[in-house]
Design an enzyme around this catalytic site. Structure first.
Site, PDB file in Angstrom:
ATOM      1  N   ASP A   1      -5.042   3.213  -2.845  1.00  0.00           N
ATOM      2  CA  ASP A   1      -3.720   3.857  -2.796  1.00  0.00           C
ATOM      3  C   ASP A   1      -3.605   4.911  -3.897  1.00  0.00           C
ATOM      4  O   ASP A   1      -3.007   5.974  -3.689  1.00  0.00           O
ATOM      5  CB  ASP A   1      -2.614   2.812  -2.957  1.00  0.00           C
ATOM      6  CG  ASP A   1      -2.721   1.722  -1.907  1.00  0.00           C
ATOM      7  OD1 ASP A   1      -3.148   2.037  -0.778  1.00  0.00           O
ATOM      8  OD2 ASP A   1      -2.406   0.565  -2.220  1.00  0.00           O
TER       9      ASP A   1
ATOM     10  N   ALA B   1       0.819  -1.215   0.000  1.00  0.00           N
ATOM     11  CA  ALA B   1       0.000   0.000   0.000  1.00  0.00           C
ATOM     12  C   ALA B   1       0.859   1.274   0.000  1.00  0.00           C
ATOM     13  O   ALA B   1       0.626   2.193  -0.783  1.00  0.00           O
ATOM     14  CB  ALA B   1      -0.916  -0.009   1.219  1.00  0.00           C
TER      15      ALA B   1
HETATM   16  O1  KDG Z   1      -3.913  -1.344  -1.197  1.00  0.00           O
HETATM   17  C1  KDG Z   1      -3.322  -2.319  -2.029  1.00  0.00           C
HETATM   18  C2  KDG Z   1      -2.507  -3.199  -1.156  1.00  0.00           C
HETATM   19  O2  KDG Z   1      -3.391  -3.904  -0.359  1.00  0.00           O
HETATM   20  C3  KDG Z   1      -1.687  -4.184  -1.917  1.00  0.00           C
HETATM   21  O3  KDG Z   1      -0.818  -3.547  -2.816  1.00  0.00           O
HETATM   22  C4  KDG Z   1      -0.888  -5.116  -1.069  1.00  0.00           C
HETATM   23  O4  KDG Z   1      -0.034  -3.868   0.756  1.00  0.00           O
HETATM   24  C5  KDG Z   1      -0.772  -4.735   0.372  1.00  0.00           C
HETATM   25  C6  KDG Z   1      -1.593  -5.431   1.352  1.00  0.00           C
HETATM   26  O5  KDG Z   1      -1.176  -5.454   2.503  1.00  0.00           O
HETATM   27  O6  KDG Z   1      -2.647  -5.931   1.022  1.00  0.00           O
END
Ligand code: KDG
Length: 328
Positions: free
Chosen positions: A263, A40
């Site tokens: 994000d 994220a």
């Molecule tokens: O917001 C998207 C994220 O959820 C993804 O890229 C992966 O960081 C992540 C997660 O913890 O789910």
């Protein structure tokens, strides 16, 4: 003298190698995968970097090839990764997506005991915030290990002492922790942030069912200075002081992958905030930041991958003004 690059924004969090199946349906029947990276906070970092902001990403990675690919991808996006630590004792995390052909993809995490999960408040270093204006954190990091939440809290406190602004996206990940712990921890971070970015379902999870317009004032009372409520395909609302604005959604005709849309939204909103020198008091500024956020969020859903669809500044300007691309 330190050789650290200046930063408009600092983020901290875990990024993982992302394995995406090339076919729809259960992963049990997926023979082929593409490999990318995701997380994220690094997704937000990429979004901001592509729009021209200087971003520093703080994290830990295993001393393994997956850590190498995350580092080189983010460095290739122009993000300052010079403070990222490599840990030979704990690995880089991995996650898999599963596309069902409808709705949000399923995700499967392999991140217990990862390098980031070992982070404690004692690890927080003054250099992390050096020369920076804004800190962005999410509720995923506190879900990763016994002390990662305290590390995030410590960093938020230090950012505040340095006069930095702070944004906080709760990013509720129910697969990572229990409901009570998640609720209490996420609520405890709200008073430490300036900009709080919950989705409507997260708002309801945190404080129970309310009329949509009641969530903003509720979180403002808890200590946030600006509340941005994401309403998915219905757009978003911004709350500051005693007023609110609503931004209409950008219609999407073909949703490919919803992961990463929040994000992209955060990067869009923060870029509007930073473009206006941190002033969201004018309804016009708040509305513009929300509209850009809505647009970036909708763009992200039209690409497979968590950040690949994020636009560069000239592309964003062209798309928002309805300009046509010369394709050949
Ligand atoms: O917001 C998207 C994220 O959820 C993804 O890229 C992966 O960081 C992540 C997660 O913890 O789910």
């Amino acid at each position: 003298m330190s050789s650290l690059r200046e930063a408009d924004v600092v983020t901290i969090g875990e990024s993982m190698v992302l394995m995406q199946p090339m076919s729809e349906g259960s992963l049990a029947y997926a023979p082929l995968f593409t490999r990318s990276i995701a997380g994220a906070e690094s997704n937000v970092s990429i979004g901001l970097s592509r729009l021209g902001f200087k971003v520093r990403w703080i994290s830990r990675l295993g001393a393994d090839p997956f850590g190498d690919v995350i580092l080189s991808t983010l460095a290739g996006e122009g993000i300052d990764v010079s403070l990222v630590e490599r840990d030979a004792a704990y690995p880089t995390a991995i996650y898999f997506k599963e596309f069902k052909g409808y709705g949000d993809p399923n995700v499967y995490y392999y991140r217990k005991g990862s390098a980031v999960s070992r982070l404690t408040p004692r690890d927080v270093e003054a250099s992390w915030l050096q020369g920076a204006k804004h800190l962005h954190v999410t509720g995923i990091t506190p879900a990763l290990g016994p002390e990662t939440g305290d590390a995030v809290k410590e960093l938020m406190k230090q950012a505040r002492q340095h006069g930095m602004t702070i944004s906080f996206d709760p990013n509720l990940r129910r697969k990572l922790w229990g409901e009570e712990e998640a609720r209490a921890t996420l609520l405890s971070l709200i008073p430490l942030c300036d900009i709080f970015l919950p989705g409507i379902e997260e708002a309801e999870f945190l404080v129970g069912e309310k009329a949509e317009t009641e969530y903003g004032p509720h979180f403002l009372k808890l200590g946030a200075k600006v509340v941005v409520l994401k309403l998915g395909e219905r757009g978003s609302m911004g709350f500051i002081g005693d007023h609110s604005v609503t931004a209409a959604p950008f219609p999407v005709t073909r949703i490919v992958d919803t992961v990463g849309a929040g994000d992209a939204f955060a990067a869009g909103f923060l870029s509007g905030f930073l473009d206006n020198g941190g002033d969201l008091e004018h309804d016009d500024h708040l509305l513009k930041a929300l509209e850009r956020a809505n647009f970036m969020g909708s763009l992200a859903t039209q690409y497979k991958g968590d950040w690949e669809g994020l636009p560069k500044r000239d592309e964003l300007d062209r798309l928002l003004s309805g300009g046509k691309e010369i394709t050949r």
